[in-house]
Scaffold this active site. Sequence first.
Site, PDB file in Angstrom:
ATOM      1  N   GLU A   1     -66.282  34.195  42.254  1.00  0.00           N
ATOM      2  CA  GLU A   1     -67.293  35.225  41.996  1.00  0.00           C
ATOM      3  C   GLU A   1     -66.820  36.589  42.486  1.00  0.00           C
ATOM      4  OE1 GLU A   1     -71.198  34.021  43.280  1.00  0.00           O
ATOM      5  OE2 GLU A   1     -71.228  32.296  41.942  1.00  0.00           O
TER       6      GLU A   1
ATOM      7  N   GLU B   1     -69.507  25.953  38.629  1.00  0.00           N
ATOM      8  CA  GLU B   1     -70.773  25.883  39.364  1.00  0.00           C
ATOM      9  C   GLU B   1     -71.907  25.825  38.347  1.00  0.00           C
ATOM     10  OE1 GLU B   1     -71.538  28.639  42.569  1.00  0.00           O
ATOM     11  OE2 GLU B   1     -69.409  28.671  43.178  1.00  0.00           O
TER      12      GLU B   1
END
Length: 503
Positions: free
Chosen positions: A175, A306
Site C-alpha cells: 500500500e 488483501e
Amino acid sequence: MPDARVVIDLDVPGPTINRHLYGHFAEHLGRCIYGGFYVGEDSDIPNEGGIRLDVVEALRALDIPNLRWPGGCFADEYHWKDGIGPKADRPSMVNTHWGNVEENNHFGTHEFMALCELLGAAPYVNGNVGSGTVREMSEWVEYLTRDGDSPMVRLRKANGRDEPWQVPFWGIGNEAWGCGGNLRAEAYADLARQYATFLKDHGDNQLYRIAAGASDDDLAWTEALLKAVSCLGCGRDPKNIFQAISIHYYTVAGTWEHKGSATEFGLEDYYRTLAKAQDIERVIRAHSALMDAYDPERKIGLVLDEWGTWWDVEPGTNPGFLFQQNAMRDALVASLHFDVFHRHAERLVMANIAQTVNVLQAMLLTDDDGGLVRTPTYHVFEMNKGHQDAQALPVHVVEGRTYDLDGTAMQLVSASASVKDGRALVSLSNLDPEAALDVVLDLRGASSWESSGRLLTASKPQTHNTVAAPDAVAPVPLEVEPESRGLRVTLPPHSFATVSLTL
C-alpha cells in the site's frame, strides 16, 4: 418449475484455477501472530517451537497454498535482522500501525519459515520499501534462498539453518499509496523497478516479484505500474522486472468510520454487504482489461493479496487489534469472491484473505486458554478446496431470483464449477436471506455421474461459532436428486453448498 437453473458445460474445461487463489495473510496485528499462530515454547498450549499445533492442524485441512507475512502496513516498518538470532538478543520494537504495542521480535524469519513448513504452504514475504532500503531486502532474499559461503549465508548458518529455503513470492512493499509511504504512483513505480532489479534469483529459487498495487478500482495506479514495464498498444512483451501487480479490496458495508457490526445487522445491511462483495467482479474486470491493453499475452499476473470483510471491532477489544466475529454472512462474502476468482482465473493468479487468525475475516479464533473456533468462512475454504489447480468450467445462471437494491437488480444466485482428475466440483450460493431456493443443475457434456452434496447454513445470517457453540455453523450433507436435465438441490435461505461429481 425450479426457482433457478444453472447450466454447466462439463466438457469445456477452461483456464486453470491457480491454487494460490486460496492463499492467506498473517500480519503482526492484534492476536494474529502472538496468541494466534505463536504462543511461545513455554506455553501450556501444545506447540512446536512456540507455534500452536491445533492452529496448524486446523489450517492443514484447508490445503493452504501460501502465507503472506509480515504485513500489511507492518511490513514497511519491519526490519528483518531484528527478528533473527537468539531470542534473548533480539531488540524489541513498537508496532506503530496496530495498537502502538511493543513486541519482542520472538516471531521472526526462522519462526515464519518453520510455520510454513508445518502448514505445507509456500512463503510469501512482503519486504520493507517504506522505511527500508534496497540492500536490506536484497540481503533478506540472499539470507533465505542462497547456498554457498556469502555473508548472508554465513549469518543464516550461524543462526542454525544450513540449507536455504524455497521462497518464491516477494512483495515489493505494501500500500505504497498509503501506510507504505504515501507515494505518488509514478514515484512508487520507479522504486518498484529499482527494488525488483536487486531482488536476485539464487540457485534454483526463482522469485515471483509482486509490485504493490492499487486500492479498489484505482486504475491510474495500475496504469502507472504497467507504463513502468510496458507501453500501450506497442505489441511487445512487458519487461520482466516484476511478475505481478497487486490490488486490495475490502467489503465494507458502512463507512470507514462506522463499518457496522459483524453479528448485529438488519436486512438492508445484509444486502448492502453482499452487493459490495459482488462488486469485486467489476474491480477485477477493470484492472484485467487495463492489463490486457498493456500486456495482451498476460505475462504479468494480477494478485488480490488483501480481501475480506471489515467490521467494527468486537466491543471491549483493542481498536487497533481488528478483532471481529465471523458470521454466516461472512461465509457468503467468501463464497461470492471465490466464484468471481474462478471466472477470472486467466489473469488472477493469487489472492490472500485478511487475515488467517483472530483478525478481520479470520479462519480461526483462538483464546489464551486453548480455545479454538473454526469460523463459517473456514468452512467455505474447506468445502471449496477441490477447486485448487482444477480447470474452470463455463457456468451460466439462466434463471434465478434478484433483489432490487437502490434501483439495481442484485443477483441472488451465485455459482462456479471446475473439473480435475475426472471429478467436477460445483459451488452454489443462495443469497436470499428469507426464502429457500430450488435449483436445477443443467449438466451438459457428460452422460453419467455419481454425485454428493454438502451444505453450510444457519438459522439466521447473524449466526456465528463460539467456544461454547463451535458448530453453530458447520457443513452437513445435502440431498442431491436426479433430474431430467441433471441434478436438483434445495438450498435453504442464506446458504452455501458444494456438489461433487465423479464423471
